[in-house]
Design a protein around this motif. Structure first.
Motif, PDB file in Angstrom:
ATOM      1  N   GLN A  29      14.965  75.429  61.502  1.00 53.54           N
ATOM      2  CA  GLN A  29      15.679  75.342  60.174  1.00 53.54           C
ATOM      3  C   GLN A  29      17.072  75.043  60.338  1.00 53.54           C
ATOM      4  O   GLN A  29      17.640  74.411  59.883  1.00 53.54           O
ATOM      5  CB  GLN A  29      15.308  76.769  59.520  1.00 53.54           C
ATOM      6  CG  GLN A  29      16.097  76.993  58.266  1.00 53.54           C
ATOM      7  CD  GLN A  29      15.407  76.018  57.125  1.00 53.54           C
ATOM      8  OE1 GLN A  29      14.179  75.909  57.137  1.00 53.54           O
ATOM      9  NE2 GLN A  29      16.169  75.242  56.271  1.00 53.54           N
ATOM     10  N   ALA A  30      17.762  75.827  61.612  1.00 51.65           N
ATOM     11  CA  ALA A  30      18.943  75.630  61.795  1.00 51.65           C
ATOM     12  C   ALA A  30      19.262  74.257  62.109  1.00 51.65           C
ATOM     13  O   ALA A  30      20.361  73.395  61.622  1.00 51.65           O
ATOM     14  CB  ALA A  30      19.401  76.429  62.826  1.00 51.65           C
ATOM     15  N   LEU A  31      18.353  73.318  62.884  1.00 50.91           N
ATOM     16  CA  LEU A  31      18.582  71.822  63.363  1.00 50.91           C
ATOM     17  C   LEU A  31      18.491  71.280  62.049  1.00 50.91           C
ATOM     18  O   LEU A  31      19.485  70.103  62.035  1.00 50.91           O
ATOM     19  CB  LEU A  31      17.440  71.582  64.249  1.00 50.91           C
ATOM     20  CG  LEU A  31      17.707  72.397  65.669  1.00 50.91           C
ATOM     21  CD1 LEU A  31      16.423  72.284  66.572  1.00 50.91           C
ATOM     22  CD2 LEU A  31      18.973  71.597  66.434  1.00 50.91           C
ATOM     23  N   LEU A  32      17.414  71.510  61.277  1.00 56.15           N
ATOM     24  CA  LEU A  32      17.520  70.267  59.973  1.00 56.15           C
ATOM     25  C   LEU A  32      18.677  70.731  59.018  1.00 56.15           C
ATOM     26  O   LEU A  32      19.168  69.686  58.418  1.00 56.15           O
ATOM     27  CB  LEU A  32      16.271  70.776  59.137  1.00 56.15           C
ATOM     28  CG  LEU A  32      15.924  71.949  58.463  1.00 56.15           C
ATOM     29  CD1 LEU A  32      16.322  71.733  56.931  1.00 56.15           C
ATOM     30  CD2 LEU A  32      14.222  72.194  58.668  1.00 56.15           C
ATOM     31  N   ASP A  33      19.058  71.813  59.087  1.00 46.78           N
ATOM     32  CA  ASP A  33      20.513  72.151  58.100  1.00 46.78           C
ATOM     33  C   ASP A  33      21.533  71.531  58.841  1.00 46.78           C
ATOM     34  O   ASP A  33      22.503  70.913  58.101  1.00 46.78           O
ATOM     35  CB  ASP A  33      20.790  73.760  58.207  1.00 46.78           C
ATOM     36  CG  ASP A  33      19.680  74.502  57.523  1.00 46.78           C
ATOM     37  OD1 ASP A  33      18.878  74.101  56.568  1.00 46.78           O
ATOM     38  OD2 ASP A  33      19.735  75.901  57.528  1.00 46.78           O
ATOM     39  N   ALA A  34      21.891  71.490  60.168  1.00 41.73           N
ATOM     40  CA  ALA A  34      22.863  70.738  60.840  1.00 41.73           C
ATOM     41  C   ALA A  34      22.825  69.140  60.514  1.00 41.73           C
ATOM     42  O   ALA A  34      23.737  68.555  60.309  1.00 41.73           O
ATOM     43  CB  ALA A  34      22.990  71.179  62.184  1.00 41.73           C
ATOM     44  N   PHE A  35      21.491  68.757  60.568  1.00 39.00           N
ATOM     45  CA  PHE A  35      21.113  67.434  60.549  1.00 39.00           C
ATOM     46  C   PHE A  35      21.548  66.893  58.838  1.00 39.00           C
ATOM     47  O   PHE A  35      22.166  65.868  58.650  1.00 39.00           O
ATOM     48  CB  PHE A  35      19.655  67.062  60.930  1.00 39.00           C
ATOM     49  CG  PHE A  35      19.231  65.837  60.273  1.00 39.00           C
ATOM     50  CD1 PHE A  35      19.378  64.774  61.397  1.00 39.00           C
ATOM     51  CD2 PHE A  35      18.745  65.266  58.926  1.00 39.00           C
ATOM     52  CE1 PHE A  35      18.912  63.497  61.180  1.00 39.00           C
ATOM     53  CE2 PHE A  35      18.424  63.819  59.040  1.00 39.00           C
ATOM     54  CZ  PHE A  35      18.480  63.027  59.949  1.00 39.00           C
ATOM     55  N   THR A  36      21.255  68.039  57.963  1.00 40.70           N
ATOM     56  CA  THR A  36      21.597  67.505  56.746  1.00 40.70           C
ATOM     57  C   THR A  36      23.142  67.559  56.361  1.00 40.70           C
ATOM     58  O   THR A  36      23.649  66.629  55.931  1.00 40.70           O
ATOM     59  CB  THR A  36      20.954  68.443  55.590  1.00 40.70           C
ATOM     60  OG1 THR A  36      19.534  68.535  55.969  1.00 40.70           O
ATOM     61  CG2 THR A  36      21.250  68.152  54.235  1.00 40.70           C
ATOM     62  N   ILE A  37      24.010  68.390  57.028  1.00 42.81           N
ATOM     63  CA  ILE A  37      25.249  68.554  56.848  1.00 42.81           C
ATOM     64  C   ILE A  37      26.097  67.336  57.548  1.00 42.81           C
ATOM     65  O   ILE A  37      26.735  66.752  56.979  1.00 42.81           O
ATOM     66  CB  ILE A  37      25.823  69.701  57.699  1.00 42.81           C
ATOM     67  CG1 ILE A  37      25.227  71.065  56.774  1.00 42.81           C
ATOM     68  CG2 ILE A  37      27.306  69.906  57.716  1.00 42.81           C
ATOM     69  CD1 ILE A  37      25.601  72.509  57.545  1.00 42.81           C
ATOM     70  N   ARG A  38      25.458  67.003  58.751  1.00 42.30           N
ATOM     71  CA  ARG A  38      25.916  65.860  59.290  1.00 42.30           C
ATOM     72  C   ARG A  38      26.153  64.479  58.627  1.00 42.30           C
ATOM     73  O   ARG A  38      26.572  63.556  58.555  1.00 42.30           O
ATOM     74  CB  ARG A  38      25.322  65.754  60.732  1.00 42.30           C
ATOM     75  CG  ARG A  38      26.284  64.777  61.600  1.00 42.30           C
ATOM     76  CD  ARG A  38      25.915  64.780  63.070  1.00 42.30           C
ATOM     77  NE  ARG A  38      24.804  63.974  63.188  1.00 42.30           N
ATOM     78  CZ  ARG A  38      24.320  63.614  64.387  1.00 42.30           C
ATOM     79  NH1 ARG A  38      24.840  63.603  65.381  1.00 42.30           N
ATOM     80  NH2 ARG A  38      23.171  63.092  64.433  1.00 42.30           N
ATOM     81  N   GLU A  39      24.712  64.317  58.038  1.00 40.67           N
ATOM     82  CA  GLU A  39      24.313  63.169  57.323  1.00 40.67           C
ATOM     83  C   GLU A  39      25.419  63.100  55.991  1.00 40.67           C
ATOM     84  O   GLU A  39      25.618  62.074  55.677  1.00 40.67           O
ATOM     85  CB  GLU A  39      22.962  63.383  56.723  1.00 40.67           C
ATOM     86  CG  GLU A  39      22.518  62.057  55.788  1.00 40.67           C
ATOM     87  CD  GLU A  39      20.984  62.218  55.238  1.00 40.67           C
ATOM     88  OE1 GLU A  39      20.593  61.302  55.253  1.00 40.67           O
ATOM     89  OE2 GLU A  39      20.532  63.192  55.053  1.00 40.67           O
ATOM     90  N   HIS A  40      25.862  64.131  55.477  1.00 40.87           N
ATOM     91  CA  HIS A  40      26.605  64.174  54.278  1.00 40.87           C
ATOM     92  C   HIS A  40      27.882  64.137  54.593  1.00 40.87           C
ATOM     93  O   HIS A  40      29.078  63.439  53.947  1.00 40.87           O
ATOM     94  CB  HIS A  40      26.348  65.074  53.297  1.00 40.87           C
ATOM     95  CG  HIS A  40      25.007  65.017  52.483  1.00 40.87           C
ATOM     96  ND1 HIS A  40      25.338  64.475  51.384  1.00 40.87           N
ATOM     97  CD2 HIS A  40      23.792  65.386  52.668  1.00 40.87           C
ATOM     98  CE1 HIS A  40      24.121  64.410  50.482  1.00 40.87           C
ATOM     99  NE2 HIS A  40      23.170  64.832  51.577  1.00 40.87           N
ATOM    100  N   LYS A  41      28.589  64.853  55.563  1.00 39.00           N
ATOM    101  CA  LYS A  41      29.803  65.108  56.085  1.00 39.00           C
ATOM    102  C   LYS A  41      30.365  64.292  57.292  1.00 39.00           C
ATOM    103  O   LYS A  41      31.626  63.940  57.620  1.00 39.00           O
ATOM    104  CB  LYS A  41      30.118  66.503  56.123  1.00 39.00           C
ATOM    105  CG  LYS A  41      29.693  67.386  55.059  1.00 39.00           C
ATOM    106  CD  LYS A  41      30.558  66.979  54.065  1.00 39.00           C
ATOM    107  CE  LYS A  41      30.521  68.185  52.914  1.00 39.00           C
ATOM    108  NZ  LYS A  41      31.338  67.877  51.735  1.00 39.00           N
ATOM    109  N   LYS A  42      29.359  63.450  58.124  1.00 41.52           N
ATOM    110  CA  LYS A  42      29.526  62.731  59.052  1.00 41.52           C
ATOM    111  C   LYS A  42      30.139  63.568  60.312  1.00 41.52           C
ATOM    112  O   LYS A  42      30.395  62.989  61.379  1.00 41.52           O
ATOM    113  CB  LYS A  42      30.563  61.714  58.751  1.00 41.52           C
ATOM    114  CG  LYS A  42      30.172  60.740  57.672  1.00 41.52           C
ATOM    115  CD  LYS A  42      28.711  60.472  57.643  1.00 41.52           C
ATOM    116  CE  LYS A  42      28.510  59.704  56.321  1.00 41.52           C
ATOM    117  NZ  LYS A  42      26.964  59.276  56.407  1.00 41.52           N
ATOM    118  N   ARG A  43      30.232  64.651  60.160  1.00 33.21           N
ATOM    119  CA  ARG A  43      30.669  65.659  61.198  1.00 33.21           C
ATOM    120  C   ARG A  43      30.132  67.281  60.957  1.00 33.21           C
ATOM    121  O   ARG A  43      29.983  67.425  60.049  1.00 33.21           O
ATOM    122  CB  ARG A  43      32.400  65.934  61.564  1.00 33.21           C
ATOM    123  CG  ARG A  43      33.041  66.214  60.216  1.00 33.21           C
ATOM    124  CD  ARG A  43      34.503  65.912  60.388  1.00 33.21           C
ATOM    125  NE  ARG A  43      35.064  66.178  59.093  1.00 33.21           N
ATOM    126  CZ  ARG A  43      35.858  67.501  59.043  1.00 33.21           C
ATOM    127  NH1 ARG A  43      35.699  68.430  59.865  1.00 33.21           N
ATOM    128  NH2 ARG A  43      36.505  67.558  57.769  1.00 33.21           N
TER     129      ARG A  43
END
Length: 339
Positions: free
Chosen positions: A167-181
């Motif tokens: 869950q944390a990994l997919l959350d980080a993936f989603t954040i990075r997709e939108h924020k690029k970092r």
């Protein structure tokens, strides 16, 4: 893996996967361990490897035929002792897209209902030689126990109030997709902090990758000493949300509560619920997240959950790609160990 072209087991594994038309993945081909038990066991480089691999795996979902032969011949057992919709379905779809043979076992339909212990269940499954076991269990540490007695790779799909790494990994993936970092972002996590395995995994992951993490909730639901994890705790939700790049809501877990932690759900929403007014304090391009299942009118107002800043359904979609990446990389680690 070094830059050498020497034909190691890991190299053979990577080139075999490329030949089988899996999208390009990073040069480092495996994780260090055969298991994914928690974010605590991953280095920042391993976390980034999983996220980068998930980018490649997501492309498979856009194909007319959403399947590659990567895990053909591998057997994955989904062993769930707690109810689940998103996590269990996501793992099953990920396994099928990678062509693994899957077996789904729920506690209610297994010998556990007749008194069999987790250890005996695991040993009986181990005798059938599965390659990986995806485990969700109500007891913290259950996955660590299985990892010590099973040759199969163990993937933690949530153990008690301990961790929920994918869950944390997919959350980080989603954040990075939108924020690029992720480094430097202000992430506000609001809700039932005390009972949340999602909180624990996200705190470890986000702080490892350099985010400024704030956590907010009622004093009775604030884990003692949480500031030692590198986060900023506050019982003032407006302070946590102010200037946030990401706001993540956590479900109020009434089923885990022994006693009364706040007067009523109505009062909880009045003080800590994410409303449109509170959201105005965050940055103009804030994203709203929730691991689900949502309690509308408790953690989050419907106009926020369904609003333009919500990426909640994207989290669900991204979970398939991230779990494909985890399965792929753990299979590679197993192959390297056997080579």
């Amino acid at each position: 893996m070094s830059g050498s072209r020497k034909s190691t087991g890991a190299t053979k594994w990577r080139w075999n996967m490329i030949e089988q038309q899996v999208p390009a993945v990073p040069a480092v081909s495996t994780l260090r361990h055969k298991d994914l038990l928690g974010i605590a066991d991953l280095t920042p480089d391993e976390i980034l490897l999983i996220l980068d691999t998930a980018e490649a795996m997501r492309e498979i979902g856009y194909r007319p035929i959403k399947k590659v032969p990567t895990l053909r011949g591998k057997t994955v057992v989904n062993l769930f002792f707690e109810n689940s919709t998103r996590t269990r379905t996501s793992f099953e779809i990920a396994e099928k897209r990678l062509s693994a043979d899957t077996l789904n076992i729920a506690a209610a339909t297994s010998s556990v209902s007749k008194g069999e212990t987790l250890v005996d269940t695991a040993l009986n499954l181990e005798a059938m030689a599965p390659d990986m076991i995806v485990l969700r269990h109500a007891s913290s540490g259950a996955c660590h126990l299985l990892s010590r007695i099973c040759r199969a790779g163990i993937i933690n799909a949530g153990d008690g109030m301990h961790e929920h790494p994918t869950q944390a990994l997919l959350d980080a993936f989603t954040i990075r997709e939108h924020k690029k970092r992720i480094a430097g972002l202000k992430v506000a996590i609001v809700g039932d902090l005390l009972h949340s395995r999602v909180l624990r995994s996200n705190v470890q992951l986000l702080t490892k990758l350099g985010a400024d993490v704030w956590v907010s909730g009622p004093p009775t639901l604030m884990p003692p000493g949480i500031e030692r994890e590198g986060v900023r705790p506050t019982t003032n939700v407006e302070e946590a949300v102010d200037g946030a790049d990401v706001v993540m809501l956590l479900r109020v877990q009434l089923e885990r509560m022994q006693g009364t932690f706040f007067p009523s759900l109505r009062e909880y929403f009045a003080v800590f619920g994410m409303t449109r007014e509170r959201l105005k304090l965050a940055k103009s391009d804030v994203i709203i997240m929730h691991p689900g299942p949502m309690n509308r009118g408790v953690e989050i107002a419907s106009e926020v959950a369904d609003g333009p800043y919500s990426v909640i359904l994207e989290q669900v979609a991204n979970g398939v790609a991230v779990r494909m990446a985890v399965l792929y990389l753990l299979a590679g680690a197993e192959h390297e160990a056997a080579a």
